[in-house]
Design a protein around this motif. Structure first.
Motif, PDB file in Angstrom:
ATOM      1  N   ARG A   1      10.377   8.104 -17.846  1.00 42.66           N
ATOM      2  CA  ARG A   1      11.189   7.306 -16.920  1.00 42.66           C
ATOM      3  C   ARG A   1      10.299   6.756 -15.818  1.00 42.66           C
ATOM      4  O   ARG A   1       9.466   7.472 -15.253  1.00 42.66           O
ATOM      5  CB  ARG A   1      12.293   8.167 -16.317  1.00 42.66           C
ATOM      6  N   GLU A   2      10.485   5.454 -15.499  1.00 45.30           N
ATOM      7  CA  GLU A   2       9.623   4.807 -14.525  1.00 45.30           C
ATOM      8  C   GLU A   2      10.387   4.439 -13.259  1.00 45.30           C
ATOM      9  O   GLU A   2      11.550   4.043 -13.318  1.00 45.30           O
ATOM     10  CB  GLU A   2       9.016   3.531 -15.117  1.00 45.30           C
ATOM     11  N   TYR A   3       9.682   4.564 -12.133  1.00 43.06           N
ATOM     12  CA  TYR A   3      10.189   4.147 -10.837  1.00 43.06           C
ATOM     13  C   TYR A   3       9.187   3.147 -10.290  1.00 43.06           C
ATOM     14  O   TYR A   3       8.126   3.511  -9.816  1.00 43.06           O
ATOM     15  CB  TYR A   3      10.325   5.360  -9.886  1.00 43.06           C
ATOM     16  N   LYS A   4       9.529   1.849 -10.351  1.00 40.22           N
ATOM     17  CA  LYS A   4       8.615   0.772  -9.941  1.00 40.22           C
ATOM     18  C   LYS A   4       8.755   0.489  -8.449  1.00 40.22           C
ATOM     19  O   LYS A   4       9.856   0.528  -7.902  1.00 40.22           O
ATOM     20  CB  LYS A   4       8.936  -0.515 -10.714  1.00 40.22           C
ATOM     21  N   ASN A   5       7.634   0.193  -7.810  1.00 39.42           N
ATOM     22  CA  ASN A   5       7.588  -0.161  -6.384  1.00 39.42           C
ATOM     23  C   ASN A   5       8.391   0.824  -5.537  1.00 39.42           C
ATOM     24  O   ASN A   5       9.182   0.435  -4.673  1.00 39.42           O
ATOM     25  CB  ASN A   5       8.102  -1.587  -6.147  1.00 39.42           C
ATOM     26  N   ALA A   6       8.202   2.094  -5.792  1.00 39.96           N
ATOM     27  CA  ALA A   6       8.950   3.129  -5.077  1.00 39.96           C
ATOM     28  C   ALA A   6       8.163   3.618  -3.880  1.00 39.96           C
ATOM     29  O   ALA A   6       6.942   3.721  -3.916  1.00 39.96           O
ATOM     30  CB  ALA A   6       9.256   4.292  -6.006  1.00 39.96           C
TER      31      ALA A   6
ATOM     32  N   ALA B   1       0.832  -1.201   0.000  1.00 36.50           N
ATOM     33  CA  ALA B   1       0.000   0.000   0.000  1.00 36.50           C
ATOM     34  C   ALA B   1       0.866   1.250   0.000  1.00 36.50           C
ATOM     35  O   ALA B   1       0.485   2.272  -0.547  1.00 36.50           O
ATOM     36  CB  ALA B   1      -0.916  -0.001   1.211  1.00 36.50           C
ATOM     37  N   PHE B   2       2.062   1.216   0.613  1.00 33.68           N
ATOM     38  CA  PHE B   2       2.922   2.377   0.673  1.00 33.68           C
ATOM     39  C   PHE B   2       3.822   2.486  -0.550  1.00 33.68           C
ATOM     40  O   PHE B   2       4.385   3.537  -0.795  1.00 33.68           O
ATOM     41  CB  PHE B   2       3.771   2.326   1.948  1.00 33.68           C
ATOM     42  N   SER B   3       3.968   1.415  -1.296  1.00 29.07           N
ATOM     43  CA  SER B   3       4.766   1.438  -2.515  1.00 29.07           C
ATOM     44  C   SER B   3       3.886   1.844  -3.685  1.00 29.07           C
ATOM     45  O   SER B   3       2.700   1.556  -3.710  1.00 29.07           O
ATOM     46  CB  SER B   3       5.366   0.058  -2.800  1.00 29.07           C
ATOM     47  N   ASP B   4       4.493   2.519  -4.642  1.00 33.22           N
ATOM     48  CA  ASP B   4       3.726   3.013  -5.785  1.00 33.22           C
ATOM     49  C   ASP B   4       4.657   3.039  -6.987  1.00 33.22           C
ATOM     50  O   ASP B   4       5.873   3.008  -6.849  1.00 33.22           O
ATOM     51  CB  ASP B   4       3.208   4.425  -5.461  1.00 33.22           C
ATOM     52  N   ASP B   5       4.062   3.101  -8.162  1.00 28.53           N
ATOM     53  CA  ASP B   5       4.832   3.259  -9.386  1.00 28.53           C
ATOM     54  C   ASP B   5       4.718   4.715  -9.818  1.00 28.53           C
ATOM     55  O   ASP B   5       3.626   5.284  -9.829  1.00 28.53           O
ATOM     56  CB  ASP B   5       4.292   2.344 -10.503  1.00 28.53           C
ATOM     57  N   PHE B   6       5.858   5.306 -10.178  1.00 29.83           N
ATOM     58  CA  PHE B   6       5.869   6.698 -10.638  1.00 29.83           C
ATOM     59  C   PHE B   6       6.466   6.733 -12.031  1.00 29.83           C
ATOM     60  O   PHE B   6       7.418   6.010 -12.328  1.00 29.83           O
ATOM     61  CB  PHE B   6       6.707   7.583  -9.701  1.00 29.83           C
ATOM     62  N   LYS B   7       5.864   7.580 -12.871  1.00 29.65           N
ATOM     63  CA  LYS B   7       6.368   7.722 -14.231  1.00 29.65           C
ATOM     64  C   LYS B   7       6.472   9.221 -14.531  1.00 29.65           C
ATOM     65  O   LYS B   7       5.530   9.980 -14.312  1.00 29.65           O
ATOM     66  CB  LYS B   7       5.422   7.059 -15.230  1.00 29.65           C
ATOM     67  N   THR B   8       7.659   9.641 -15.015  1.00 28.45           N
ATOM     68  CA  THR B   8       7.858  11.052 -15.321  1.00 28.45           C
ATOM     69  C   THR B   8       7.226  11.374 -16.663  1.00 28.45           C
ATOM     70  O   THR B   8       6.886  10.475 -17.446  1.00 28.45           O
ATOM     71  CB  THR B   8       9.367  11.401 -15.379  1.00 28.45           C
ATOM     72  N   VAL B   9       7.090  12.678 -16.934  1.00 32.95           N
ATOM     73  CA  VAL B   9       6.516  13.084 -18.217  1.00 32.95           C
ATOM     74  C   VAL B   9       7.439  12.706 -19.369  1.00 32.95           C
ATOM     75  O   VAL B   9       7.001  12.547 -20.503  1.00 32.95           O
ATOM     76  CB  VAL B   9       6.204  14.604 -18.243  1.00 32.95           C
ATOM     77  N   ALA B  10       8.717  12.495 -19.068  1.00 31.88           N
ATOM     78  CA  ALA B  10       9.678  12.074 -20.097  1.00 31.88           C
ATOM     79  C   ALA B  10       9.649  10.564 -20.310  1.00 31.88           C
ATOM     80  O   ALA B  10      10.312  10.051 -21.210  1.00 31.88           O
ATOM     81  CB  ALA B  10      11.086  12.516 -19.722  1.00 31.88           C
TER      82      ALA B  10
ATOM     83  N   GLY C   1      10.166  18.712  -5.027  1.00 28.73           N
ATOM     84  CA  GLY C   1      10.112  17.353  -5.542  1.00 28.73           C
ATOM     85  C   GLY C   1       9.952  16.327  -4.449  1.00 28.73           C
ATOM     86  O   GLY C   1       9.795  16.667  -3.270  1.00 28.73           O
ATOM     87  N   ILE C   2       9.994  15.046  -4.853  1.00 27.28           N
ATOM     88  CA  ILE C   2       9.869  13.958  -3.884  1.00 27.28           C
ATOM     89  C   ILE C   2      11.102  13.070  -3.966  1.00 27.28           C
ATOM     90  O   ILE C   2      11.714  12.926  -5.030  1.00 27.28           O
ATOM     91  CB  ILE C   2       8.576  13.132  -4.135  1.00 27.28           C
ATOM     92  N   VAL C   3      11.436  12.483  -2.829  1.00 27.60           N
ATOM     93  CA  VAL C   3      12.570  11.567  -2.770  1.00 27.60           C
ATOM     94  C   VAL C   3      12.000  10.162  -2.703  1.00 27.60           C
ATOM     95  O   VAL C   3      11.214   9.840  -1.815  1.00 27.60           O
ATOM     96  CB  VAL C   3      13.472  11.869  -1.549  1.00 27.60           C
ATOM     97  N   LEU C   4      12.374   9.335  -3.694  1.00 20.37           N
ATOM     98  CA  LEU C   4      11.844   7.974  -3.820  1.00 20.37           C
ATOM     99  C   LEU C   4      12.916   6.956  -3.458  1.00 20.37           C
ATOM    100  O   LEU C   4      14.099   7.137  -3.761  1.00 20.37           O
ATOM    101  CB  LEU C   4      11.379   7.721  -5.258  1.00 20.37           C
ATOM    102  N   THR C   5      12.455   5.856  -2.839  1.00 28.50           N
ATOM    103  CA  THR C   5      13.333   4.740  -2.514  1.00 28.50           C
ATOM    104  C   THR C   5      12.737   3.493  -3.146  1.00 28.50           C
ATOM    105  O   THR C   5      11.547   3.216  -2.989  1.00 28.50           O
ATOM    106  CB  THR C   5      13.432   4.543  -0.991  1.00 28.50           C
ATOM    107  N   ASN C   6      13.565   2.755  -3.871  1.00 29.39           N
ATOM    108  CA  ASN C   6      13.136   1.475  -4.438  1.00 29.39           C
ATOM    109  C   ASN C   6      14.343   0.555  -4.532  1.00 29.39           C
ATOM    110  O   ASN C   6      15.409   0.870  -3.990  1.00 29.39           O
ATOM    111  CB  ASN C   6      12.420   1.654  -5.784  1.00 29.39           C
ATOM    112  N   ASN C   7      14.191  -0.558  -5.236  1.00 24.75           N
ATOM    113  CA  ASN C   7      15.287  -1.524  -5.357  1.00 24.75           C
ATOM    114  C   ASN C   7      16.505  -0.920  -6.053  1.00 24.75           C
ATOM    115  O   ASN C   7      17.632  -1.360  -5.830  1.00 24.75           O
ATOM    116  CB  ASN C   7      14.830  -2.765  -6.123  1.00 24.75           C
ATOM    117  N   ALA C   8      16.313   0.058  -6.893  1.00 24.62           N
ATOM    118  CA  ALA C   8      17.412   0.676  -7.633  1.00 24.62           C
ATOM    119  C   ALA C   8      18.183   1.665  -6.767  1.00 24.62           C
ATOM    120  O   ALA C   8      19.276   2.080  -7.113  1.00 24.62           O
ATOM    121  CB  ALA C   8      16.884   1.384  -8.879  1.00 24.62           C
ATOM    122  N   GLY C   9      17.607   2.094  -5.636  1.00 29.94           N
ATOM    123  CA  GLY C   9      18.300   3.041  -4.758  1.00 29.94           C
ATOM    124  C   GLY C   9      17.405   4.202  -4.390  1.00 29.94           C
ATOM    125  O   GLY C   9      16.182   4.089  -4.361  1.00 29.94           O
ATOM    126  N   ILE C  10      18.037   5.351  -4.136  1.00 33.56           N
ATOM    127  CA  ILE C  10      17.319   6.560  -3.734  1.00 33.56           C
ATOM    128  C   ILE C  10      17.437   7.570  -4.862  1.00 33.56           C
ATOM    129  O   ILE C  10      18.523   7.783  -5.395  1.00 33.56           O
ATOM    130  CB  ILE C  10      17.920   7.152  -2.442  1.00 33.56           C
TER     131      ILE C  10
END
Length: 195
Positions: free
Chosen positions: A26-31, A15-24, A40-49
Motif C-alpha cells: 500500500r502506498e501513501y504518496k506525498n505524505a 522536502a517535508f513530503s515523502d512517499d511511504f510504501k507498506t510491506v503489503a 507507528g506514524i500518523v501521515l497526512t496527504n491528499n487522501a486524508g489522515i
C-alpha cells in the motif's frame, strides 16, 4: 523576489513530503508525517489522515523513526487499557441510562394506570349519581297520590285513586339504599386514588 519565495516554499513543502510504501504494497504518496507514536506514524496527504503501524513498514523506515518493539508493545497495551476503561465507562453509563429509562417508563405506566383507575372510578361514581337521581324521581312519583277525580255527592268532592306505583316504593327505597352505599364506597376509593 516573489517568484523566489514561492519557489522556496514549494521546495520546503516538497522536502517535508515523502512517499511511504507498506510491506503489503500500500502506498501513501506525498505524505507528511504529522506525528510519530511508539507503535507507528500518523501521515497526512491528499487522501486524508492515516496511521501506519511500524510493523507494516519496511525496516529502514522503522529505523528512521526510532521504532522500539518493546516501547511499541507497552504503548499499545497502554492504549488498549485506556480504550478498555473508556468502553467500561461507556457501558456503565449506558446501564445507568437504561435503568433510568426503565424507572421513568415504570413511573409513567404507574401514573397512566392510576389515571385510568381514577377515570373508571369517576365514571362509575357519575353513573351511580345518575341512578340515584332517577330513583329519587321514581320514589317521588310513587309517593304522590293517584289520579284525582271528583266523586261523592254531586261529584263535588275531589278524590284520588290509589297510585299504581306505590306498591313499588319499598323496592325502590331498598335499591336507593344499595346505590347510596355503593356510591359512598366508590367515593372513598376515588379519594384514595387521587391522593
Amino acid at each position: 523576489m516573489k517568484l523566489l519565495i514561492l519557489f522556496a516554499l514549494c521546495f520546503v513543502s516538497a522536502a517535508f513530503s515523502d512517499d511511504f510504501k507498506t510491506v503489503a504494497g500500500r502506498e501513501y504518496k506525498n505524505a507528511t508525517v504529522s506525528r510519530v507514536e511508539p507503535d507507528g506514524i500518523v501521515l497526512t496527504n491528499n487522501a486524508g489522515i492515516s496511521k501506519v503501524y511500524f510493523t507494516e513498514l519496511p525496516k529502514e523506515v522503522q529505523e528512521r523513526f526510532g521504532y522500539d518493539p518493546q516501547k511499541a508493545a507497552d504503548y499499545s497495551a497502554q492504549q488498549s487499557a485506556g480504550l478498555d476503561q473508556v468502553r467500561k465507562q461507556q457501558a456503565e453509563a449506558l446501564q445507568r441510562e437504561a435503568e433510568a429509562t426503565q424507572k421513568a417508563n415504570q413511573y409513567r405506566a404507574q401514573q397512566q394506570s392510576r389515571q385510568n383507575e381514577v377515570r373508571a372510578l369517576q365514571s362509575r361514581y357519575d353513573e351511580l349519581q345518575k341512578q340515584e337521581d332517577d330513583l329519587l324521581l321514581r320514589i317521588g312519583e310513587a309517593k304522590k297520590p293517584g289520579p284525582a277525580y271528583f266523586g261523592g255527592k254531586n261529584n263535588k268532592t275531589l278524590r284520588h285513586s290509589p297510585n299504581p306505583q306505590a306498591s313499588q316504593l319499598p323496592l325502590l327505597q331498598s335499591h336507593l339504599k344499595d346505590i347510596r352505599h355503593e356510591k359512598d364506597q366508590v367515593r372513598k376509593q376515588l379519594e384514595k386514588a387521587q391522593r
